[in-house]
Design an enzyme around this catalytic site. Structure first.
Site, PDB file in Angstrom:
ATOM      1  N   LYS A 189      -1.160   6.600   5.877  1.00  0.00           N
ATOM      2  CA  LYS A 189      -2.400   6.080   5.149  1.00  0.00           C
ATOM      3  C   LYS A 189      -2.952   4.898   5.588  1.00  0.00           C
ATOM      4  CE  LYS A 189      -1.171   8.600   0.647  1.00  0.00           C
ATOM      5  NZ  LYS A 189      -0.764   8.596  -0.652  1.00  0.00           N
ATOM      6  N   ILE A 232       5.800   9.207  -8.946  1.00  0.00           N
ATOM      7  CA  ILE A 232       4.554   9.920  -8.454  1.00  0.00           C
ATOM      8  C   ILE A 232       4.987  10.833  -7.697  1.00  0.00           C
ATOM      9  CG2 ILE A 232       3.172   7.603  -8.872  1.00  0.00           C
ATOM     10  CD1 ILE A 232       3.357   7.505  -5.687  1.00  0.00           C
ATOM     11  N   THR A 240      11.114  -6.494  -1.625  1.00  0.00           N
ATOM     12  CA  THR A 240      10.718  -7.605  -0.789  1.00  0.00           C
ATOM     13  C   THR A 240       9.592  -8.327  -1.588  1.00  0.00           C
ATOM     14  OG1 THR A 240      11.332  -6.435   1.279  1.00  0.00           O
ATOM     15  CG2 THR A 240       9.929  -8.448   1.519  1.00  0.00           C
ATOM     16  N   ASP A 258      -6.142   8.072  -4.740  1.00  0.00           N
ATOM     17  CA  ASP A 258      -4.587   7.995  -5.303  1.00  0.00           C
ATOM     18  C   ASP A 258      -4.810   7.260  -6.595  1.00  0.00           C
ATOM     19  OD1 ASP A 258      -3.436   9.230  -3.523  1.00  0.00           O
ATOM     20  OD2 ASP A 258      -2.871   7.623  -2.087  1.00  0.00           O
ATOM     21  N   THR A 264      -1.544  11.725   4.336  1.00  0.00           N
ATOM     22  CA  THR A 264      -0.242  11.314   3.545  1.00  0.00           C
ATOM     23  C   THR A 264       0.683  10.577   4.140  1.00  0.00           C
ATOM     24  OG1 THR A 264       1.225  12.152   1.869  1.00  0.00           O
ATOM     25  CG2 THR A 264       1.059  13.330   3.960  1.00  0.00           C
ATOM     26  N   ASN A 276       9.795  -5.339  -6.280  1.00  0.00           N
ATOM     27  CA  ASN A 276       9.991  -4.796  -4.945  1.00  0.00           C
ATOM     28  C   ASN A 276      11.136  -5.204  -4.454  1.00  0.00           C
ATOM     29  OD1 ASN A 276       8.600  -2.993  -2.880  1.00  0.00           O
ATOM     30  ND2 ASN A 276       8.531  -4.863  -1.813  1.00  0.00           N
ATOM     31  N   GLY A 322       7.763  -0.831  -6.197  1.00  0.00           N
ATOM     32  CA  GLY A 322       7.234  -0.743  -4.679  1.00  0.00           C
ATOM     33  C   GLY A 322       5.802  -1.458  -4.362  1.00  0.00           C
ATOM     34  N   TYR A 370       6.487  14.425  -6.721  1.00  0.00           N
ATOM     35  CA  TYR A 370       6.318  15.664  -7.331  1.00  0.00           C
ATOM     36  C   TYR A 370       7.335  16.687  -6.709  1.00  0.00           C
ATOM     37  CZ  TYR A 370       2.854  16.709  -3.680  1.00  0.00           C
ATOM     38  OH  TYR A 370       2.249  16.615  -2.465  1.00  0.00           O
TER      39      TYR A 370
END
Length: 251
Positions: free
Chosen positions: A48, A200, A134, A84, A44, A132, A108, A202
């Protein structure tokens, strides 16, 4: 909880345990996984992408995404996968089974954003934009995708002004998690009613991002269903069994 419950359900001699791995000990940790002959593990944030150089082989999809969240040990060879994106698509099907025809924007440009973008594009979504901070990082995602899909890159300010154009908004960054749980990347004053807004994250279950969206008339959902679905695909990679997680996991 998810995997230990599934190991018990299917009568498998296995145990799933979390390890906190620091950046400076990542290489040693992966080496230890091999020495201990660990059958498989998940990866995670923030490892990743960092883990890739330490693996023996990468699945084609994970290679294209540039991020790994699942690793399987096959006779001493560590093979990286990414569940994912497909986990997210399965969760989106439950929320809106006509998502392919909807106007979608992803917020993102990290590993999760790449996985979700590639998987939605592969599923046939036609209108799929990226917002995003950038722009260059967003462009890298677009240029990395091998199929022809029209995508616009937006700044967060541009997204705020054009929210009414979108049916589905997906937040993929870590903003909203501790210690940034008091933050929300955008304001929702120009949101159209009944837009589906997904974060996303939680934990917390309802981020400030989702609270603000709901206050402006959105339907909201967090990352828990995605978590269950990506876990199901990881479980299949390790065991060959695809578990039923449609009703959640009970211990």
């Amino acid at each position: 909880m998810i995997h230990n419950s599934l190991f018990k359900k299917y009568g498998l001699e296995a145990y799933y345990h979390p390890f906190h791995v620091k950046k400076e000990t990542l290489a040693e940790t992966i080496h230890a996984m091999k020495l201990l002959n660990i059958a498989g593990f998940n990866v995670t944030v923030p490892h990743k992408e960092r883990i890739i150089p330490y693996l023996d082989e990468i699945d084609d999809l994970a290679k294209m995404i540039g991020a790994v969240n699942t690793v399987k040990n096959e006779s001493g060879k560590l093979i990286g996968y990414n569940t994912d994106g497909i986990g997210f698509v399965e969760s989106l099907k439950e929320l809106d089974n006509e998502f392919i025809n909807k106007r979608i924007v992803i917020i993102g440009a990290g590993g999760a954003a790449r996985a979700i973008y590639f998987s939605l594009a592969s599923a046939g979504v036609k209108c799929l934009d990226i917002a995003n901070r950038t722009e260059n990082n967003a462009l890298k995602i677009i240029h990395a995708y091998p199929l022809n899909i029209e995508t616009n890159c937006l700044t967060l300010n541009q997204l705020e002004q054009s929210l009414h154009h979108y049916d589905i908004i997906i937040q993929t960054t870590s903003v909203g998690m501790e210690p940034n749980d008091h933050q929300s990347l955008i304001e929702f004053s120009k949101l159209q009613i009944n837009t589906l807004v997904i974060d996303i994250i939680y934990k917390p279950a309802v981020t400030k991002f989702l609270k603000n969206a709901e206050m402006n008339g959105a339907r909201i959902d967090n990352g828990l269903t995605m978590l269950y679905n990506q876990a199901a695909y990881a479980f299949q990679i390790w065991t060959g069994i695809f578990p039923d997680v449609s009703k959640g996991i009970t211990t």
